[in-house]
Design an enzyme around this catalytic site. Structure first.
Site, PDB file in Angstrom:
ATOM      1  N   LYS A  32       0.832  -1.229   0.000  1.00 41.93           N
ATOM      2  CA  LYS A  32       0.000   0.000   0.000  1.00 41.93           C
ATOM      3  C   LYS A  32       0.863   1.275   0.000  1.00 41.93           C
ATOM      4  O   LYS A  32       0.760   2.128   0.900  1.00 41.93           O
ATOM      5  CB  LYS A  32      -0.995  -0.018   1.169  1.00 41.93           C
ATOM      6  CG  LYS A  32      -2.279   0.753   0.849  1.00 41.93           C
ATOM      7  CD  LYS A  32      -3.411   0.387   1.790  1.00 41.93           C
ATOM      8  CE  LYS A  32      -4.586   1.341   1.711  1.00 41.93           C
ATOM      9  NZ  LYS A  32      -5.211   1.527   0.410  1.00 41.93           N
TER      10      LYS A  32
HETATM   11  N1  PMP Z   1      -7.162  -3.119  -2.979  1.00 44.97           N
HETATM   12  C1  PMP Z   1      -6.681  -1.871  -3.055  1.00 44.97           C
HETATM   13  C2  PMP Z   1      -5.772  -1.524  -4.175  1.00 44.97           C
HETATM   14  C3  PMP Z   1      -7.054  -0.895  -2.110  1.00 44.97           C
HETATM   15  O1  PMP Z   1      -6.578   0.349  -2.188  1.00 44.97           O
HETATM   16  C4  PMP Z   1      -7.963  -1.245  -1.083  1.00 44.97           C
HETATM   17  C5  PMP Z   1      -8.409  -0.233  -0.080  1.00 44.97           C
HETATM   18  N2  PMP Z   1      -7.574  -0.168   1.037  1.00 44.97           N
HETATM   19  C6  PMP Z   1      -8.425  -2.582  -1.033  1.00 44.97           C
HETATM   20  C7  PMP Z   1      -7.998  -3.481  -1.997  1.00 44.97           C
HETATM   21  C8  PMP Z   1      -9.324  -3.057   0.069  1.00 44.97           C
HETATM   22  O2  PMP Z   1      -8.586  -3.200   1.260  1.00 44.97           O
HETATM   23  P1  PMP Z   1      -9.290  -3.013   2.676  1.00 44.97           P
HETATM   24  O3  PMP Z   1     -10.414  -3.947   2.721  1.00 44.97           O
HETATM   25  O4  PMP Z   1      -8.221  -3.321   3.656  1.00 44.97           O
HETATM   26  O5  PMP Z   1      -9.732  -1.591   2.739  1.00 44.97           O
END
Ligand code: PMP
Length: 306
Positions: free
Chosen positions: A158
């Site tokens: 991330k």
């Molecule tokens: N994939 C990406 C590329 C994202 O940016 C997110 C958002 N954080 C998610 C998946 C979903 O992750 P989460 O459920 O932890 O928010």
């Protein structure tokens, strides 16, 4: 959405968002060397409390992201959770909120190297209900952009710089009249949305792509997998081919922003009956109750603020 008078956390202090600034030479601004999270707080009116959804898991992922990017998190996971609670209290929030915590390379440095460059931690908040419209079916398209893979910029981390890839796909989808994009990975298998993980249902079985499909290890994805297991919905984690999307009975996105968002159409093919499918509906309703603190068996996923 953003309120410049709201209290944020920056450079070790709680202060108005309008005073949270960085120098234009900042390493993170120049090179995209910031790792971030997105966390929700849900306001339950009957209980008059704000519940943070899985903040420990979110901050564990943030610490993992930092490790990959050779950053030293300036605060422990526990301290970060306490900063979120303090932000809710100082802003006197009694509403649904979104937190954006991040660790960034804060040195004013020309070289893009990672080691021995100082790191800082900040958080701002937004009032946020739906990020995507979860009441209607989304119209989405497979992107012409491929997902960056683990040996380019790890999506597991991330990293803000990696979101140039998401931004290209998201704008392409919106400008072509769709709501969201679906990425394929470098092998050509389904990866995820620009900011969401993806699930499909075929013949009563739930499928989601594996971690090696260049995706973010989503906390909502992990939650949906866990709920499916506890509810005896068959779930398999395996590669999904593009054409399987078109013939799936149900497809939905998951994410902190998106929550559980059902997909009505992919590349102009109607998914299933073109309405929300029974498994998606069930999981969406269950998830919604859990996050508002209405499911005692999932109480370890939520942290009350007040
Ligand atoms: N994939 C990406 C590329 C994202 O940016 C997110 C958002 N954080 C998610 C998946 C979903 O992750 P989460 O459920 O932890 O928010």
């Amino acid at each position: 959405m953003s309120n410049l008078d709201s209290i944020a956390f920056h450079q070790g202090e709680f202060k108005p968002l309008k005073d949270c600034t960085v120098n234009i030479m900042t390493h993170a601004l120049q090179y995209g060397t910031m790792v971030f999270g997105g966390i929700r707080g849900y306001y339950n009116k009957n209980k008059d409390n704000v519940f943070l959804f899985r903040p420990y898991d979110h901050f564990q992922r943030l610490h993992n992201s930092a490790k990959i990017m050779q950053m030293k998190p300036p605060y422990s996971i526990e301290e970060m959770v306490n900063i979120l609670k303090e932000l809710v209290k100082r802003n006197q929030y009694r509403s649904n909120i979104y937190f954006r915590p991040f660790i960034y390379k804060s040195a004013l440095r020309l070289s893009p190297s990672l080691h021995d460059v100082e790191d800082s931690f900040s958080v701002y908040t937004l009032l946020l209900d739906d990020y995507l419209d979860t009441n209607r079916g989304l119209r989405v398209a497979v992107s012409s952009w491929r997902r960056i893979d683990d040996n380019i910029i790890p999506t597991r981390a991330k990293v803000s710089g990696g979101y140039a890839n998401s931004a290209l796909a998201k704008s392409e989808a919106l400008l072509n009249g769709f709501d969201e994009a679906i990425f394929l990975d470098s092998r050509g298998y389904v990866s995820e949305g620009s900011a969401e993980n993806i699930f499909i249902v075929r013949n009563g079985v739930l499928y989601t792509p594996p971690n090696h499909a260049a995706l973010l290890e989503g906390i909502t994805r992990r939650s949906i997998i866990e709920i499916a297991k506890r509810e005896n919905i068959p779930i398999e984690i395996r590669d999904i081919a593009r054409s399987e999307l078109y013939i799936a009975d149900e497809v939905f996105f998951t994410g902190t922003g998106a929550q559980v968002a059902w997909i009505a159409e992919i590349d102009r093919r109607i998914i299933g009956k073109g309405s929300i499918g029974p498994i998606t509906k069930h999981l969406k309703e269950k998830f919604n109750k859990i996050v508002y603190g209405e499911e005692p068996e999932y109480s370890d996923w939520i942290v009350p603020v007040y």
